[in-house]
Design a protein around this motif. Structure first.
Motif, PDB file in Angstrom:
ATOM      1  N   GLY A  75      19.255   4.880  -8.678  1.00 15.85           N
ATOM      2  CA  GLY A  75      18.546   4.111  -7.605  1.00 15.85           C
ATOM      3  C   GLY A  75      19.314   3.752  -6.688  1.00 15.85           C
ATOM      4  O   GLY A  75      20.589   3.173  -6.812  1.00 15.85           O
ATOM      5  N   LYS A  76      18.966   3.908  -5.437  1.00 19.76           N
ATOM      6  CA  LYS A  76      20.105   3.539  -4.147  1.00 19.76           C
ATOM      7  C   LYS A  76      19.863   2.389  -4.138  1.00 19.76           C
ATOM      8  O   LYS A  76      21.022   1.447  -3.607  1.00 19.76           O
ATOM      9  N   TYR A  77      18.969   1.594  -4.451  1.00 18.53           N
ATOM     10  CA  TYR A  77      18.860  -0.048  -4.421  1.00 18.53           C
ATOM     11  C   TYR A  77      18.299  -0.541  -5.841  1.00 18.53           C
ATOM     12  O   TYR A  77      17.970   0.288  -6.429  1.00 18.53           O
ATOM     13  N   GLU A  78      18.656  -1.881  -5.814  1.00 17.73           N
ATOM     14  CA  GLU A  78      18.011  -2.187  -7.203  1.00 17.73           C
ATOM     15  C   GLU A  78      16.255  -2.458  -6.920  1.00 17.73           C
ATOM     16  O   GLU A  78      15.789  -2.095  -5.784  1.00 17.73           O
ATOM     17  N   VAL A  79      15.517  -2.220  -7.843  1.00 13.51           N
ATOM     18  CA  VAL A  79      14.124  -2.159  -7.755  1.00 13.51           C
ATOM     19  C   VAL A  79      13.469  -3.549  -7.204  1.00 13.51           C
ATOM     20  O   VAL A  79      13.922  -4.658  -7.564  1.00 13.51           O
ATOM     21  N   THR A  80      12.898  -3.182  -6.165  1.00 12.49           N
ATOM     22  CA  THR A  80      12.150  -4.341  -5.648  1.00 12.49           C
ATOM     23  C   THR A  80      10.899  -4.911  -5.929  1.00 12.49           C
ATOM     24  O   THR A  80      10.286  -4.153  -6.831  1.00 12.49           O
ATOM     25  N   GLN A  81      10.561  -6.170  -5.409  1.00 11.81           N
ATOM     26  CA  GLN A  81       9.199  -6.735  -5.796  1.00 11.81           C
ATOM     27  C   GLN A  81       8.110  -5.876  -5.582  1.00 11.81           C
ATOM     28  O   GLN A  81       7.119  -5.787  -6.374  1.00 11.81           O
ATOM     29  N   VAL A  82       8.027  -5.169  -4.122  1.00 13.61           N
ATOM     30  CA  VAL A  82       7.090  -4.418  -3.946  1.00 13.61           C
ATOM     31  C   VAL A  82       6.954  -3.046  -4.911  1.00 13.61           C
ATOM     32  O   VAL A  82       5.909  -2.816  -5.143  1.00 13.61           O
ATOM     33  N   GLN A  83       8.028  -2.688  -5.398  1.00 16.68           N
ATOM     34  CA  GLN A  83       7.924  -1.420  -6.407  1.00 16.68           C
ATOM     35  C   GLN A  83       7.528  -1.930  -7.543  1.00 16.68           C
ATOM     36  O   GLN A  83       6.637  -1.136  -8.310  1.00 16.68           O
ATOM     37  N   TRP A  84       7.801  -2.929  -8.079  1.00 19.03           N
ATOM     38  CA  TRP A  84       7.479  -3.510  -9.499  1.00 19.03           C
ATOM     39  C   TRP A  84       6.015  -3.748  -9.295  1.00 19.03           C
ATOM     40  O   TRP A  84       5.311  -3.408 -10.385  1.00 19.03           O
ATOM     41  N   ASP A  85       5.516  -4.233  -8.236  1.00 23.76           N
ATOM     42  CA  ASP A  85       4.217  -4.905  -8.221  1.00 23.76           C
ATOM     43  C   ASP A  85       3.029  -3.476  -8.124  1.00 23.76           C
ATOM     44  O   ASP A  85       2.108  -3.419  -8.848  1.00 23.76           O
ATOM     45  N   SER A  86       3.787  -2.385  -7.564  1.00 24.80           N
ATOM     46  CA  SER A  86       2.911  -1.344  -7.497  1.00 24.80           C
ATOM     47  C   SER A  86       2.648  -0.455  -8.587  1.00 24.80           C
ATOM     48  O   SER A  86       1.790   0.055  -8.998  1.00 24.80           O
ATOM     49  N   VAL A  87       3.591  -0.790  -9.800  1.00 26.73           N
ATOM     50  CA  VAL A  87       3.661  -0.432 -10.972  1.00 26.73           C
ATOM     51  C   VAL A  87       2.665  -1.242 -11.943  1.00 26.73           C
ATOM     52  O   VAL A  87       1.936  -0.777 -12.702  1.00 26.73           O
ATOM     53  N   MET A  88       3.223  -2.599 -12.105  1.00 28.10           N
ATOM     54  CA  MET A  88       2.586  -3.475 -12.852  1.00 28.10           C
ATOM     55  C   MET A  88       1.608  -4.470 -12.375  1.00 28.10           C
ATOM     56  O   MET A  88       1.065  -5.105 -13.308  1.00 28.10           O
ATOM     57  N   GLY A  89       1.423  -4.382 -11.175  1.00 25.94           N
ATOM     58  CA  GLY A  89       0.209  -4.967 -10.637  1.00 25.94           C
ATOM     59  C   GLY A  89       0.374  -6.782 -10.791  1.00 25.94           C
ATOM     60  O   GLY A  89      -0.319  -7.473 -10.625  1.00 25.94           O
ATOM     61  N   SER A  90       1.754  -6.993 -10.674  1.00 23.22           N
ATOM     62  CA  SER A  90       2.225  -8.679 -10.694  1.00 23.22           C
ATOM     63  C   SER A  90       3.663  -8.873  -9.982  1.00 23.22           C
ATOM     64  O   SER A  90       4.303  -7.711 -10.024  1.00 23.22           O
ATOM     65  N   ASN A  91       4.216  -9.818  -9.977  1.00 22.23           N
ATOM     66  CA  ASN A  91       5.249  -9.948  -9.409  1.00 22.23           C
ATOM     67  C   ASN A  91       5.824 -11.284 -10.187  1.00 22.23           C
ATOM     68  O   ASN A  91       5.520 -12.522  -9.677  1.00 22.23           O
ATOM     69  N   PRO A  92       6.805 -11.125 -11.158  1.00 23.86           N
ATOM     70  CA  PRO A  92       7.297 -12.443 -11.673  1.00 23.86           C
ATOM     71  C   PRO A  92       8.258 -13.044 -10.917  1.00 23.86           C
ATOM     72  O   PRO A  92       8.902 -14.229 -11.528  1.00 23.86           O
ATOM     73  N   SER A  93       8.826 -12.602  -9.967  1.00 18.76           N
ATOM     74  CA  SER A  93       9.967 -13.094  -9.159  1.00 18.76           C
ATOM     75  C   SER A  93       9.975 -14.622  -8.892  1.00 18.76           C
ATOM     76  O   SER A  93       8.745 -15.136  -8.312  1.00 18.76           O
ATOM     77  N   ASN A  94      11.113 -15.240  -9.107  1.00 21.92           N
ATOM     78  CA  ASN A  94      11.145 -16.929  -8.613  1.00 21.92           C
ATOM     79  C   ASN A  94      11.478 -16.984  -6.818  1.00 21.92           C
ATOM     80  O   ASN A  94      10.782 -17.483  -6.048  1.00 21.92           O
TER      81      ASN A  94
END
Length: 257
Positions: A75-94
């Motif tokens: 991965g060129k970048y760390e997985v972002t919040q929009v990428q996580w949300d697009s798969v998991m349907g949620s965003n646990p980030s602080n």
């Protein structure tokens, strides 16, 4: 990392991309659901405590030559919040922000993300890098304590303002990977063993067969310069969630499995 247990070869790389979620027409990059990858070619490097580094822990020793025998896409970048949300349907980030790295994700959470991503059968298999793959890609042909100026390449305790930042804002390493030091500490596949380097295989080490904690690499916004050293090995329980734990993916063509 454990809460506060804070915790050479030249490769050719090319940029490739993968769209996830329902945004397949997007250009890949920070702030989009399309993941971007850098192809890392096989090679050899010295893994562990750098010769110039006087601050290494015993778990970083002995330095040992490792051979990566197969190309992989990092991965060129760390997985972002929009990428996580697009798969998991949620965003646990602080620290909320679509182009900030997802955090407060455990190693187990990441496995759930990867399972869902792989269930889409897009011709690739996504996984965490091994610890050896991570350090090989992070060093990018360098052999020092850091891969360049820490202030120029990393969000860490001296410059982070005690929070994550959008991925890709600092300088990349020599192979085009961003935030390999700082921003969030990155889960890798391996179990942690403080003595593993004493018996690690010379080619494609996969880590110990079992353990109690998993390895995190790369430092974070919360860590000082000592813990941001390229050879530093962090570890935490696979169910632990902290607001400086994140990850990046490796991608493999399914036909090679």
């Amino acid at each position: 990392m454990h809460s506060r247990r804070v915790f050479v070869s030249v490769a050719v790389f090319v940029i490739v991309s993968s769209a996830i979620g329902f945004q397949a027409q997007q250009e890949p990059g920070p702030g989009t659901a399309a993941m971007e990858f850098v192809k890392i070619q096989p090679g050899e490097f010295m893994m562990g405590c750098s010769a110039s580094d006087s601050e290494c822990n015993s778990s970083e020793k002995p330095a040992h030559r490792v051979r990566i025998t197969k190309a992989f896409e990092m991965g060129k970048y760390e997985v972002t919040q929009v990428q996580w949300d697009s798969v998991m349907g949620s965003n646990p980030s602080n620290f909320k922000g679509e182009d900030r790295p997802v955090e407060q994700v455990s190693w187990n959470d990441v496995q759930s993300f990867l399972q869902k991503l792989n269930s889409r059968n897009d011709g690739y298999r996504y996984r965490l890098p091994t610890e050896a793959e991570w350090e090989y890609a992070a060093r990018a042909g360098t052999a020092g304590t850091y891969t360049g100026s820490l202030d120029a390449m990393a969000w860490y305790s001296n410059n982070s303002d005690s929070q994550t930042h959008p991925v890709g804002q600092k300088q990349p390493n020599a192979w085009g990977l961003y935030d390999m030091q700082g921003n969030v500490a990155e889960w890798v596949q391996d179990w942690y063993d403080a003595t593993y380097y004493k018996s690690s295989p010379a080619s494609d080490p996969q880590g110990p067969a079992k353990g109690y904690t998993r390895v995190l690499r790369g430092g974070s916004w919360d860590y000082n310069s000592r813990v941001s050293r390229i050879s530093f090995r962090g570890f935490n329980g696979p169910s632990d969630r902290i607001n400086y734990f994140g990850f990046r993916c490796v991608r493999e063509a399914s036909s090679k499995l």
